[in-house]
Design an enzyme around this catalytic site. Sequence first.
Site, mmCIF file in Angstrom:
data_model
loop_
_atom_site.group_PDB
_atom_site.id
_atom_site.type_symbol
_atom_site.label_atom_id
_atom_site.label_comp_id
_atom_site.label_asym_id
_atom_site.label_seq_id
_atom_site.Cartn_x
_atom_site.Cartn_y
_atom_site.Cartn_z
ATOM 1 N N ARG A 142 67.367 72.054 -61.228
ATOM 2 C CA ARG A 142 66.901 73.246 -61.946
ATOM 3 C C ARG A 142 66.895 73.038 -63.467
ATOM 4 N NH1 ARG A 142 70.068 78.892 -60.830
ATOM 5 N NH2 ARG A 142 71.795 78.039 -62.022
ATOM 6 N N ARG A 185 71.021 73.671 -67.712
ATOM 7 C CA ARG A 185 72.223 74.419 -68.079
ATOM 8 C C ARG A 185 73.432 73.494 -67.994
ATOM 9 N NH1 ARG A 185 72.106 79.841 -64.570
ATOM 10 N NH2 ARG A 185 74.281 79.233 -64.370
ATOM 11 N N LYS A 240 68.131 84.109 -56.822
ATOM 12 C CA LYS A 240 68.289 85.540 -57.128
ATOM 13 C C LYS A 240 67.735 85.907 -58.506
ATOM 14 C CE LYS A 240 73.172 85.253 -58.589
ATOM 15 N NZ LYS A 240 73.028 83.847 -59.034
ATOM 16 N N ARG A 266 80.484 90.014 -58.639
ATOM 17 C CA ARG A 266 80.890 88.731 -58.057
ATOM 18 C C ARG A 266 82.290 88.803 -57.470
ATOM 19 N NH1 ARG A 266 76.989 85.634 -61.260
ATOM 20 N NH2 ARG A 266 77.044 83.480 -60.643
ATOM 21 N N ARG A 318 81.548 76.382 -58.473
ATOM 22 C CA ARG A 318 80.830 77.677 -58.463
ATOM 23 C C ARG A 318 80.450 78.074 -57.041
ATOM 24 N NH1 ARG A 318 76.347 75.622 -61.964
ATOM 25 N NH2 ARG A 318 75.208 77.522 -61.508
#
Length: 229
Positions: free
Chosen positions: A132, A164, A18, A93, A176
């Site tokens: 990532r 991250r 996204k 969210r 998450r």
Amino acid sequence: MTADGLQLIVMGPPGSGKGTQSVALATDIGAMHISTGDLFRYHERSATSLGDQIQDFMKKGDLVPDDITIAMLKDKIESLPDSMGYILDGFPRTLNQAISFDKMLTAGNSKLDLVICIDVPERQLENRLLRRIVCAECSLVYGSHVGGEYDEYCKNCGGKLQKRVDDSDKEVIGHRLKKYMDLSLPIIDHYQAHGILHRIDGTGPVIEVTTAIKRVLASTFKGTLSFNY
Ligand code: ADP
Ligand code: ZN
């Protein structure tokens, strides 16, 4: 092609792409990309008092409380020039965030134009997140690195590339993803009931997903938006 004042949401689970899609789209249509995650990370990095309040939530992969999130987003949107459109990435969210946001827009005589939901099966997401890397400065996402090898600096801004903190631990990733699976359905139902939700298959290559989103936009905003695919 620009579109004055379009107000869009791009939602999807962590790792759905996204962020990548929102940035591409915002550049194409001349809208502001607003990622609540990026804003929070900016506050963490800059050690603001908001950064202090939120860092524990972020590290654990917990959601930042709604009141803090909504206040920060409201400030950001109010700072934009009047005719500037935006693409929200990572907000809402929770259903409460979605409803509060509707109220905020209604109070300003405004409304959302479209919500895109990018769907990717849960089993593909953990791998995407583990691979990532991101730019610490501009937040550009670099898809994957193999065996821990990746470039040191961002091709966009020269910032340092890094993993991250919340992408480095399988437990935090699992937490998450579960949060998204638990909380997103009522949000999806909410926007579906308003007739502004479009779901997009996010499993293909980035460029294919971008094209699918542009097709939805072009057919929704006929006469206002057109793209060269
Ligand atoms: P991802 O979608 O990969 O989890 P984000 O950058 O969107 O990444 O979000 C990172 C973290 O920032 C979240 O795990 C959460 O702690 C916080 N956050 C971002 N957006 C919100 C939001 N709308 N409400 C509450 N917390 C948020
Ligand atoms: Zn960068």
